[in-house]
Write a protein that holds these residues in place. Structure first.
Motif, PDB file in Angstrom:
ATOM      1  N   ALA A 124       0.928  -1.422   0.069  1.00 49.60           N
ATOM      2  CA  ALA A 124      -0.124   0.123  -0.098  1.00 49.60           C
ATOM      3  C   ALA A 124       0.829   1.173  -0.004  1.00 49.60           C
ATOM      4  N   LYS A 125       0.481   2.073  -0.914  1.00 51.78           N
ATOM      5  CA  LYS A 125       1.479   3.598  -0.951  1.00 51.78           C
ATOM      6  C   LYS A 125       0.988   4.354   0.194  1.00 51.78           C
ATOM      7  N   ASP A 126      -0.038   4.285   0.704  1.00 56.08           N
ATOM      8  CA  ASP A 126      -0.573   5.346   1.878  1.00 56.08           C
ATOM      9  C   ASP A 126      -1.540   4.832   2.749  1.00 56.08           C
ATOM     10  N   ARG A 127      -2.043   5.296   3.900  1.00 52.36           N
ATOM     11  CA  ARG A 127      -2.934   4.879   4.739  1.00 52.36           C
ATOM     12  C   ARG A 127      -4.262   4.380   4.101  1.00 52.36           C
ATOM     13  N   LYS A 128      -4.590   5.175   3.291  1.00 54.40           N
ATOM     14  CA  LYS A 128      -5.960   5.385   2.498  1.00 54.40           C
ATOM     15  C   LYS A 128      -5.995   3.942   1.878  1.00 54.40           C
ATOM     16  N   GLN A 129      -4.945   3.620   1.015  1.00 55.21           N
ATOM     17  CA  GLN A 129      -4.998   2.326   0.033  1.00 55.21           C
ATOM     18  C   GLN A 129      -4.768   1.212   1.250  1.00 55.21           C
ATOM     19  N   ALA A 130      -4.003   1.520   2.449  1.00 51.60           N
ATOM     20  CA  ALA A 130      -3.877   0.211   3.435  1.00 51.60           C
ATOM     21  C   ALA A 130      -5.329  -0.131   3.929  1.00 51.60           C
ATOM     22  N   TYR A 131      -5.996   1.079   4.214  1.00 49.69           N
ATOM     23  CA  TYR A 131      -7.340   0.848   4.760  1.00 49.69           C
ATOM     24  C   TYR A 131      -8.233   0.071   3.787  1.00 49.69           C
ATOM     25  N   GLU A 132      -8.379   0.409   2.581  1.00 52.38           N
ATOM     26  CA  GLU A 132      -8.847  -0.254   1.418  1.00 52.38           C
ATOM     27  C   GLU A 132      -8.748  -1.824   1.546  1.00 52.38           C
ATOM     28  N   ILE A 133      -7.392  -2.093   1.428  1.00 46.50           N
ATOM     29  CA  ILE A 133      -6.906  -3.495   1.288  1.00 46.50           C
ATOM     30  C   ILE A 133      -7.299  -4.280   2.691  1.00 46.50           C
ATOM     31  N   ILE A 134      -7.059  -3.657   3.744  1.00 40.87           N
ATOM     32  CA  ILE A 134      -7.593  -4.458   5.069  1.00 40.87           C
ATOM     33  C   ILE A 134      -8.930  -4.687   5.024  1.00 40.87           C
ATOM     34  N   CYS A 135      -9.773  -3.798   4.666  1.00 41.88           N
ATOM     35  CA  CYS A 135     -11.392  -3.897   4.534  1.00 41.88           C
ATOM     36  C   CYS A 135     -11.488  -5.247   3.654  1.00 41.88           C
TER      37      CYS A 135
END
Ligand SMILES: Nc1ncnc2c1ncn2[C@@H]1O[C@H](COP(=O)(O)OP(=O)(O)OP(=O)(O)O)[C@@H](O)[C@H]1O
Length: 335
Positions: A124-135
């Motif tokens: 993930a390049k940032d926290r937003k993308q990390a959030y989407e991946i985790i969901c």
């Protein structure tokens, strides 16, 4: 098909000290193990407590260095990998532990625990993308809606939910192999099947190979019915092959004894079950295993050769067995 990993004559030897005085003894926790692991397959590694299952699992993940022998991952000896290659190997081979509470940092939320490895490994390049991946990951492991879990701490979840979080963390790094060490032994019996089903689903959906470590033959039978089994005794694999074949026609007397000790729900069959009359119920001291076949002091069929020569794992009928007398051991079946 080439193996994903080849375990070649692997030894993991520990020093074992009793008290502060006296010389340390050694334990061959893993002793001359050979095993090929193929992409996308499930292998159940089964045996009694102390036979070396966890040590083998940790060695497969690169957490223990071989004392002797080697681990070849995708054609490369892992002891010869450079730092970057070893990091990539560690990403590819994940471990899920038995104790889900100990495996998660109690001071971190589920979001924090899951996002750290994803960001560190560049998924993930940032926290937003990390959030989407985790969901997405939480949905894959059937923790829905994901928002309900993200801000929770490990102690606020049940054992089954924490085990799902560990599965999510393992698959988040898109591994090729997961070593699951007794993943259901600490959770309620009623939830065990659902975790095993989740593993089977992850195996099918993502083609991830699984090493399922257990002392419980019934869960091994459930998860690896289309896969293989490797039965361990005092650091060695004593029988291996296609699980259904091995469990319906076990050749090694130790495996026959293990199977005859499993309770059978049908009273008519149970009444006719013959227990294998072992010469001793005690496991030998792992710091001084018996010479020859390690099972010989307990084996009802042992002969002189069993006390003198160590058997090798050899092809026999449809599987591989490490017993001098496999051809002479009476066939065993339920009932
Ligand atoms: N770090 C260590 N130092 C010394 N001895 C060890 C260490 N880890 C394991 N052993 C010994 O190695 C042998 C194999 O242990 P291991 O935990 O791998 O067995 P296991 O089959 O996984 O057992 P269990 O199901 O109880 O976890 C045992 O005799 C154990 O005492």
């Amino acid at each position: 098909m080439d193996p994903l990993m080849s375990i070649r004559d692997l030894y993991i030897i520990f020093e074992h000290r009793e008290g502060f005085i006296g010389k340390p003894k050694t334990v061959e926790a893993v002793s001359g193990v050979n095993l090929d692991i193929y992409p996308g397959e499930i292998i159940a590694v089964v045996g009694e407590s102390g036979c070396g299952k966890t040590t083998l699992g940790k060695a497969i993940c690169g957490l223990y260095k071989p004392s002797k022998g080697s681990l070849i991952f995708q054609g490369k000896d892992i002891s010869k990998l450079n730092k970057k290659e070893f990091k990539e190997f560690r990403r590819n081979v994940q471990m899920v532990h038995q104790d889900s509470y100990a495996a998660l940092n109690p001071t971190r939320t589920i979001y924090q625990s899951l996002s750290a490895p994803i960001i560190r490994n560049g998924f993930a390049k940032d926290r937003k993308q990390a959030y989407e991946i985790i969901c997405e990951l939480l949905e894959t492991v059937e923790l829905t809606p994901p928002e309900l879990y993200l801000e929770k701490f490990p102690h606020q979840l049940s054992g089954g939910q924490r085990q799902r979080i560990l599965m999510a963390r393992a698959i988040s790094l898109r591994p090729k192999l997961i070593v699951a060490d007794e993943p259901v032994s600490m959770i309620d019996v009623s939830l065990r099947i659902s975790i095993l089903d989740l593993m089977a689903h992850l195996n099918k959906q993502f083609g991830i190979a699984f090493i399922y470590i257990t002392h419980d033959l019934s869960t091994a039978r459930y998860i690896a019915s289309n896969g293989r089994i490797a039965v361990m005794y005092l650091g060695k694999i004593i029988e291996t092959g296609q699980l259904n074949k091995v469990l319906s026609h076990p050749h090694h007397p130790y495996l026959q004894a293990l199977l005859s000790a499993v309770p059978i729900p049908d009273p008519d069959i149970a009444r006719n079950m013959k227990q294998l009359p072992l010469r001793s119920w005690d496991m030998p001291d792992p710091t001084s295993p018996p010479p020859g076949c390690r099972f010989n002091p307990r084996c009802p069929y042992a002969r002189e050769i069993c006390q003198q020569n160590e058997p090798i794992l050899r092809n026999y009928e449809d599987d591989m067995v490490s017993c001098h007398l496999a051809e002479k051991v009476p066939a065993w079946k339920i009932g």
